[in-house]
Design a protein around this motif. Structure first.
Motif, PDB file in Angstrom:
ATOM      1  N   GLU A  69      -1.402  -7.067 -17.091  1.00  0.00           N
ATOM      2  CA  GLU A  69      -2.197  -6.260 -18.023  1.00  0.00           C
ATOM      3  C   GLU A  69      -3.662  -6.699 -18.048  1.00  0.00           C
ATOM      4  O   GLU A  69      -4.566  -5.868 -18.154  1.00  0.00           O
ATOM      5  CB  GLU A  69      -1.614  -6.364 -19.435  1.00  0.00           C
ATOM      6  CG  GLU A  69      -0.345  -5.561 -19.646  1.00  0.00           C
ATOM      7  CD  GLU A  69       0.165  -5.686 -21.066  1.00  0.00           C
ATOM      8  OE1 GLU A  69       0.744  -4.717 -21.582  1.00  0.00           O
ATOM      9  OE2 GLU A  69      -0.019  -6.768 -21.674  1.00  0.00           O
ATOM     10  N   ASP A 101      -7.092  -0.634 -18.361  1.00  0.00           N
ATOM     11  CA  ASP A 101      -6.465  -0.368 -19.664  1.00  0.00           C
ATOM     12  C   ASP A 101      -4.947  -0.311 -19.542  1.00  0.00           C
ATOM     13  O   ASP A 101      -4.280   0.588 -20.062  1.00  0.00           O
ATOM     14  CB  ASP A 101      -6.977   0.954 -20.267  1.00  0.00           C
ATOM     15  CG  ASP A 101      -8.491   0.978 -20.389  1.00  0.00           C
ATOM     16  OD1 ASP A 101      -9.075  -0.089 -20.674  1.00  0.00           O
ATOM     17  OD2 ASP A 101      -9.094   2.049 -20.196  1.00  0.00           O
ATOM     18  N   VAL A 102      -4.402  -1.291 -18.836  1.00  0.00           N
ATOM     19  CA  VAL A 102      -2.967  -1.296 -18.544  1.00  0.00           C
ATOM     20  C   VAL A 102      -2.174  -1.759 -19.766  1.00  0.00           C
ATOM     21  O   VAL A 102      -2.460  -2.813 -20.347  1.00  0.00           O
ATOM     22  CB  VAL A 102      -2.658  -2.213 -17.341  1.00  0.00           C
ATOM     23  CG1 VAL A 102      -1.180  -2.191 -17.011  1.00  0.00           C
ATOM     24  CG2 VAL A 102      -3.494  -1.794 -16.135  1.00  0.00           C
ATOM     25  N   GLU A 103      -1.185  -0.969 -20.159  1.00  0.00           N
ATOM     26  CA  GLU A 103      -0.258  -1.332 -21.234  1.00  0.00           C
ATOM     27  C   GLU A 103       1.159  -1.261 -20.693  1.00  0.00           C
ATOM     28  O   GLU A 103       1.608  -0.201 -20.231  1.00  0.00           O
ATOM     29  CB  GLU A 103      -0.407  -0.381 -22.434  1.00  0.00           C
ATOM     30  CG  GLU A 103      -1.749  -0.462 -23.131  1.00  0.00           C
ATOM     31  CD  GLU A 103      -1.811   0.471 -24.337  1.00  0.00           C
ATOM     32  OE1 GLU A 103      -0.750   1.025 -24.714  1.00  0.00           O
ATOM     33  OE2 GLU A 103      -2.913   0.660 -24.880  1.00  0.00           O
ATOM     34  N   ALA A 120      -1.747   3.571 -18.263  1.00  0.00           N
ATOM     35  CA  ALA A 120      -3.032   3.035 -17.823  1.00  0.00           C
ATOM     36  C   ALA A 120      -4.013   4.191 -17.628  1.00  0.00           C
ATOM     37  O   ALA A 120      -3.684   5.351 -17.851  1.00  0.00           O
ATOM     38  CB  ALA A 120      -2.855   2.245 -16.523  1.00  0.00           C
TER      39      ALA A 120
END
Length: 550
Positions: A69, A101-103, A120
């Motif tokens: 992330e 913006d990786v979740e 993302a």
């Protein structure tokens, strides 16, 4: 996206790995064998063994997700059992693919497997689009250190990634295409799922000839094939800016394709192809397989007794037999110390004609006849190559395809080849072409895109004498109305014919089901791996396709 970008991507990514965030060369090199974890040394800790427990699974996956992330590619890679393999792809995720913006949301672990979802954003030159998908990973015990580590597979990063693939965002190498069928109907992967890989290939090969303009996309660049051959066409995951599609006309028929898609869904591990005998144009290609492989066009497996169409042609062409001449069907036949039998339940018939042995699919009749002069070990290969246009590796269909193989062999395999076993390799495209050649007497190489588009040369062969083609067509008619194909072909009107096949594959308890047939100016062939007798699975598939093409 051009294949040539990949080397630069990997080289650039490795530099990020060894130079990133205080994570040194020692860790990367030590991780080559897959057992170095991040965050300190375990040299004083007792080495554990056995599968990781629940706590270890949650901790190993959690630390991996957290580093991923944050875009810490080298750190995330160090939590896997193959940091050298994982690092470049994880780095490309943030760098070349421009994913941020990786979740990551983990699901409930099932044993040592952790499902998860990813959300993302993909951004390029002021344009952004969301990216979301699901994948899973498995936690294993490191072989050297005993640490709980993520078992590295490219599919961890995205389920469509395979070894050697990478992710890149930028201007597409080829404009998008709007592929249409022979009547102008638009063909999409959503409407016709089997066409997905084919449409990707058509775009890569003909996008610049269809008149469109490229867009901006996140793509999977697939690895090259064996010996430097081109790999699968690039796959688009996200479109940030649409290009202007060009129109590409194919030979496919939307109606026949729809019927083929529906028919293969009824049987697992099934594939079918339909062609127009008068032209060679491919009307439909459909697959329903767990592995996603295009076995319809690229498969290489034994076709069973559908091969008897070619063997019968060889016998007739060489003056060994004729449809109304003798072809006794004994219970067994021995060829060079190997004994061959017929399908269980087949009644022997010492007075059988070739037509009768063909419609009942008697193995022993054909094996006894191939011992006659002037036949040699090379006769079947010559028939295949010179008259049916197969086995020479020269088809130019417009997409990736395999054009069959029937090597000249001696010993038991010469007999086995004659009944579609041994070393014979075919796929539904090949056998649909065999039927088309058999009933017209003319070999017309199958193709999906007109050769006029790119000037490619279609394969040539001399085809069959009129008398041979006439006899083959009549024997196939008898098989469809009175023989092993009658049940599957029942209810079909018009001029029909067929041939069944059951191919025994080493290690499988159930034979592969094969079936090829024609109705009017449509020929089709299907294969269902481990589907049983030819009429059981492949037969209904072919019948459904022929019904739609009538």
């Amino acid at each position: 996206m051009g294949k040539g970008v990949k080397t630069a991507v990997i080289g650039g990514v490795f530099a990020v790995m060894v130079g990133g965030a205080g994570y040194g060369v020692y860790t990367i090199v030590s991780a080559v064998n897959g057992d170095v974890g991040g965050g300190g040394s375990d040299t004083a800790v007792t080495k554990k063994s056995g599968p990781p427990d629940k706590g270890e699974v949650e901790k190993a996956s959690g630390t991996f997700f957290a580093a991923w992330e944050k875009g810490e590619a080298a750190q995330a890679a160090s939590y896997t059992n193959n940091a050298e393999g994982a690092g470049p792809l994880l780095a490309a995720y943030g760098e070349e693919a421009r994913i941020a913006d990786v979740e990551i949301t983990p699901g409930t672990p099932v044993g040592t497997t952790v499902p998860f979802s990813v959300k993302a954003t993909v951004s390029y030159k002021g344009k952004s689009e969301p990216l979301s998908y699901k994948s899973e990973l498995t936690v294993v015990r490191g072989q050297t250190t005993g640490r709980a580590l993520v078992d590295w597979e490219p599919s961890v990063v995205h389920p469509d990634l395979k070894d050697g693939d990478t992710l890149v965002t930028g201007e597409a190498a080829q404009p998008p295409i709007e592929a249409v069928d022979r009547d102008g109907t638009v063909l999409t992967e959503e409407a016709y799922p089997s066409l997905g890989p084919i449409l990707d290939t058509l775009r890569e090969k003909y996008g610049d000839k269809a008149g469109g303009s490229p867009g901006v996309e996140l793509t999977i660049q697939h690895a090259e094939g064996a010996a430097g051959e081109a790999g699968a066409a690039d796959s688009t995951l996200v479109t940030l800016a649409k290009g202007e599609p060009g129109t590409l006309r194919t030979t496919l028929s939307a109606g026949v394709q729809a019927a083929a898609e529906k028919a293969v869904k009824e049987f697992a591990e099934s594939s079918v192809v339909a062609v127009q005998p008068s032209t060679g144009e491919v009307l439909a290609v459909a697959n329903h397989r767990e592995d996603g492989f295009d076995a319809a066009l690229q498969g290489r497996v034994a076709p069973g007794s559908t091969m008897k169409i070619i063997t019968a042609a060889m016998l007739i062409d060489n003056g060994v037999a004729s449809m109304n001449g003798p072809a006794p069907c004994p219970p067994t036949a021995t060829w060079q110390s190997q004994t061959f039998k017929n399908l269980t339940g087949m009644e022997p018939n010492e007075g059988a004609t070739l037509a009768n042995s063909f419609l009942r699919s008697c193995n022993t009749a054909f094996i006894k006849l191939i011992d006659e002069e002037p036949l040699t070990d090379a006769s079947l290969t010559q028939e295949v190559q010179e008259r049916f246009g197969l086995g020479r590796d020269d088809w130019a269909t417009g997409v990736v395809s395999f054009d069959g193989s029937v090597p000249a062999v001696s010993g038991p395999d010469r007999a086995a080849n004659a009944i579609g076993q041994g070393q014979v390799q075919m796929n539904p495209l090949n056998m649909a072409s065999v039927t088309a050649t058999a009933i017209t007497g003319t070999f017309r190489q199958p193709y999906l895109v007109s050769p006029e588009l790119d000037g490619r040369q279609l394969a040539q062969a001399k085809g069959l004498p009129a008398g041979t083609a006439s006899q083959l067509k009549q024997m196939m008619r008898l098989t469809a109305t009175q023989g092993t194909a009658a049940q599957a072909m029942s209810g079909l009107g018009g001029d029909i014919g067929a041939k069944t096949g059951s191919a025994e594959v080493d290690g499988n308890a159930t034979s592969d089901s094969w079936f090829t047939g024609f109705r009017g100016d449509v020929a089709a062939a299907a294969m269902t791996q481990q589907g049983g007798h030819g009429g059981d699975a492949a037969g209904p598939i072919v019948a459904a396709v022929l019904r739609a093409g009538g």
